[in-house]
Design a protein around this motif. Sequence first.
Motif, mmCIF file in Angstrom:
data_model
loop_
_atom_site.group_PDB
_atom_site.id
_atom_site.type_symbol
_atom_site.label_atom_id
_atom_site.label_comp_id
_atom_site.label_asym_id
_atom_site.label_seq_id
_atom_site.Cartn_x
_atom_site.Cartn_y
_atom_site.Cartn_z
ATOM 1 N N LEU A 380 -29.928 -13.695 -3.031
ATOM 2 C CA LEU A 380 -29.263 -14.869 -2.515
ATOM 3 C C LEU A 380 -30.008 -15.417 -0.637
ATOM 4 O O LEU A 380 -29.830 -14.600 0.022
ATOM 5 N N SER A 381 -29.354 -16.628 -0.667
ATOM 6 C CA SER A 381 -30.254 -16.947 0.656
ATOM 7 C C SER A 381 -29.452 -16.082 1.961
ATOM 8 O O SER A 381 -28.562 -15.702 1.421
ATOM 9 N N THR A 382 -29.688 -15.803 2.889
ATOM 10 C CA THR A 382 -28.465 -15.620 4.495
ATOM 11 C C THR A 382 -27.637 -15.819 3.870
ATOM 12 O O THR A 382 -26.807 -15.312 4.447
ATOM 13 N N GLU A 383 -27.308 -16.790 4.402
ATOM 14 C CA GLU A 383 -26.029 -17.454 4.549
ATOM 15 C C GLU A 383 -24.819 -17.135 2.980
ATOM 16 O O GLU A 383 -23.402 -16.629 3.639
ATOM 17 N N SER A 384 -25.640 -17.126 1.694
ATOM 18 C CA SER A 384 -24.547 -16.698 0.583
ATOM 19 C C SER A 384 -24.772 -15.357 1.052
ATOM 20 O O SER A 384 -23.461 -15.059 0.593
ATOM 21 N N ILE A 385 -25.775 -14.056 1.384
ATOM 22 C CA ILE A 385 -25.280 -13.470 1.909
ATOM 23 C C ILE A 385 -24.000 -12.674 2.347
ATOM 24 O O ILE A 385 -23.422 -12.051 2.022
ATOM 25 N N LYS A 386 -23.919 -13.599 4.132
ATOM 26 C CA LYS A 386 -22.958 -13.390 5.120
ATOM 27 C C LYS A 386 -21.441 -13.532 3.940
ATOM 28 O O LYS A 386 -20.557 -12.619 4.373
ATOM 29 N N ARG A 387 -21.730 -14.799 3.226
ATOM 30 C CA ARG A 387 -20.686 -15.474 2.509
ATOM 31 C C ARG A 387 -20.105 -14.033 1.734
ATOM 32 O O ARG A 387 -19.289 -13.277 1.940
ATOM 33 N N CYS A 388 -20.925 -13.268 0.663
ATOM 34 C CA CYS A 388 -20.789 -12.654 -0.391
ATOM 35 C C CYS A 388 -19.987 -10.945 0.777
ATOM 36 O O CYS A 388 -18.824 -10.738 0.148
ATOM 37 N N VAL A 389 -20.425 -10.934 1.644
ATOM 38 C CA VAL A 389 -19.835 -10.136 2.844
ATOM 39 C C VAL A 389 -18.594 -9.792 2.646
ATOM 40 O O VAL A 389 -17.700 -9.247 3.260
ATOM 41 N N LYS A 390 -18.198 -11.215 3.264
ATOM 42 C CA LYS A 390 -16.746 -11.594 3.492
ATOM 43 C C LYS A 390 -16.284 -12.024 2.169
ATOM 44 O O LYS A 390 -14.751 -10.845 2.404
ATOM 45 N N ILE A 391 -16.497 -12.080 1.799
ATOM 46 C CA ILE A 391 -16.076 -12.280 0.342
ATOM 47 C C ILE A 391 -15.144 -10.889 0.417
ATOM 48 O O ILE A 391 -14.049 -10.498 -0.469
ATOM 49 N N LEU A 392 -16.167 -9.976 -0.725
ATOM 50 C CA LEU A 392 -16.335 -8.841 -0.426
ATOM 51 C C LEU A 392 -15.202 -7.602 0.375
ATOM 52 O O LEU A 392 -14.103 -7.150 -0.085
ATOM 53 N N SER A 393 -15.268 -7.671 1.527
ATOM 54 C CA SER A 393 -14.443 -7.052 2.645
ATOM 55 C C SER A 393 -12.953 -7.691 2.271
ATOM 56 O O SER A 393 -11.919 -7.507 2.889
ATOM 57 N N LEU A 394 -12.682 -8.932 2.345
ATOM 58 C CA LEU A 394 -11.297 -9.128 2.082
ATOM 59 C C LEU A 394 -10.858 -9.076 0.690
ATOM 60 O O LEU A 394 -10.083 -8.494 0.457
ATOM 61 N N ALA A 395 -11.839 -9.370 -0.188
ATOM 62 C CA ALA A 395 -11.129 -8.441 -2.047
ATOM 63 C C ALA A 395 -11.058 -7.248 -1.832
ATOM 64 O O ALA A 395 -10.381 -6.851 -2.382
ATOM 65 N N LEU A 396 -11.767 -6.116 -0.453
ATOM 66 C CA LEU A 396 -11.299 -4.733 -0.704
ATOM 67 C C LEU A 396 -9.735 -4.210 -0.414
ATOM 68 O O LEU A 396 -9.689 -4.163 -0.627
ATOM 69 N N LYS A 397 -10.098 -5.535 0.834
ATOM 70 C CA LYS A 397 -8.357 -5.293 1.622
ATOM 71 C C LYS A 397 -7.161 -5.680 0.257
ATOM 72 O O LYS A 397 -6.338 -5.128 0.362
ATOM 73 N N LYS A 398 -7.636 -6.691 -0.583
ATOM 74 C CA LYS A 398 -6.425 -7.426 -1.450
ATOM 75 C C LYS A 398 -6.595 -6.277 -2.484
ATOM 76 O O LYS A 398 -5.357 -5.624 -3.112
ATOM 77 N N TYR A 399 -7.771 -6.066 -3.320
ATOM 78 C CA TYR A 399 -7.932 -4.435 -4.558
ATOM 79 C C TYR A 399 -6.980 -3.818 -3.938
ATOM 80 O O TYR A 399 -6.396 -3.439 -4.532
ATOM 81 N N GLU A 400 -6.360 -3.054 -2.641
ATOM 82 C CA GLU A 400 -5.776 -2.240 -1.617
ATOM 83 C C GLU A 400 -4.737 -2.305 -1.921
ATOM 84 O O GLU A 400 -3.821 -1.371 -2.295
ATOM 85 N N GLU A 401 -3.735 -3.646 -1.605
ATOM 86 C CA GLU A 401 -2.837 -3.728 -1.303
ATOM 87 C C GLU A 401 -1.927 -3.925 -3.027
ATOM 88 O O GLU A 401 -1.136 -3.833 -3.617
ATOM 89 N N VAL A 402 -3.114 -4.619 -4.148
ATOM 90 C CA VAL A 402 -2.340 -4.298 -5.563
ATOM 91 C C VAL A 402 -1.988 -2.940 -5.466
ATOM 92 O O VAL A 402 -2.006 -2.863 -6.827
ATOM 93 N N SER A 403 -3.135 -2.362 -5.632
ATOM 94 C CA SER A 403 -3.566 -1.144 -6.297
ATOM 95 C C SER A 403 -2.168 -0.232 -5.258
ATOM 96 O O SER A 403 -1.682 0.759 -6.646
ATOM 97 N N VAL A 404 -2.245 -0.265 -4.548
ATOM 98 C CA VAL A 404 -0.815 -0.023 -3.760
ATOM 99 C C VAL A 404 0.502 -0.161 -4.994
ATOM 100 O O VAL A 404 1.120 0.686 -5.608
ATOM 101 N N ILE A 405 0.506 -1.745 -4.961
ATOM 102 C CA ILE A 405 1.875 -1.643 -5.838
ATOM 103 C C ILE A 405 2.414 -1.280 -6.896
ATOM 104 O O ILE A 405 1.960 -1.148 -8.176
#
Length: 405
Positions: A380-405
């Motif tokens: 993907l383009s460099t801009e999309s890669i940056k966005r994917c990294v951001k999405i992934l970091s947010l998703a991992l945080k959220k996934y940890e929260e919902v996994s704990v619940i």
Amino acid sequence: MIRKLHASSRLSTVPASPIRKLVPFALAAKKRGVKVYHFNIGDPDVHTPAVMMEVLRRWKTNPIGYAHSQGEVPLLSALEHYYSGLGFDFIKSHDIQITTGGSEAISWALFATCNAGDEVIVFEPLYANYNSYATVHGITLVPILTTAANGFHLPPVRVIEKKITNKTKAILYCNPNNPTGTVYTRDEVAMLVRLAKKHSLFLLSDEVYREYTYDGRKQVSLLRYMNDIPRHAIMLDSLSKRYSVCGLRVGALVSKNTAIMEGVLRIGQGRLSAGLVDQAVASALTDVPKSYLTGIQKEFEKRRTILYEGLRKIPGVTIPKPEGAFYAIVGLPVADAEHFCQWLLTDFADHKETVMLAPAAGFYATPGCGKNEVRIAYVLSTESIKRCVKILSLALKKYEEVSVI
Ligand SMILES: Cc1ncc(COP(=O)(O)O)c(C=O)c1O
């Protein structure tokens, strides 16, 4: 009594592609209006060279007939010229069999070198479709684990030798590597060549990512050793990634072993020919300016660096710096990467955007491996890669929260 009609039992043993497995969830997400970034499949986004598109535009021959079974003469000559440009002027047209993509070349190489029940040594994580070809031909893959700790480079020779049995017929490797992004050193390739010679094994080298090497590395092609081990060496090639023509379906099997070449030609005759139009377009490779390949190499090196620098900052994420190709095996702080990948598509979105990843378990032949890993294809383009990294970091945080619940 009417007999029941069943598909063959061996058909059910062919594995599904780990890359395409989650497609229904991605389609459902798109239906809900979520934008899905495809980090899961290696279909390059760069443009096909203009000279190739021009051949397609000007196509006149009607009807569109069969091509020669070995391959069209202009394409064989173009490849001969290309290999000569790499320093291998001893590769001649008669050493080349044109195939419909590298996929067919790999499949034919396995069929040509192994009987059903024979073993082929591979290094895992591996290109997942090796599992499919081996299953279709009744061949057993014998996986040898490579690890993130040493950048997925090859283990010492004794580890490989331990796996060689009376049934071992070949070593199949991919350089630069999909899915790890590893580029094997000259010493590593030389070690495989020595092993092939010592134990009378075929050496099958999948080199479809030859030009994708970073940080000043150069790929060490098996072609370099073709005259040293002419009966053992088989090089498998494809234009798909090099010229961004995955849909053309043009690849090649290259060897100096005449029995192998005569045999694969007979297989080629059986399937009549590869596409005539595909080969005409591919023949224009000789006119592709050098700057096309160097441009791609630079662009993907930039993408690799953005991905690597971005991901390694996310807590719990591990990624050895990819050396080539356009893939990375990434360790995630999750117990079940497949569940996480599915959850990304079914339950997560940031501003109506999410990312599709390939769970890495399917890139191992050993059950249980790669459970907390994913494979990323940074096409993907460099801009999309940056966005994917951001999405992934947010998703991992959220996934940890919902996994704990
Ligand atoms: C390592 C490797 N080998 C072979 C192929 C086959 O590609 P094609 O059949 O398009 O040439 C691929 C495609 O992704 C690949 O990654």
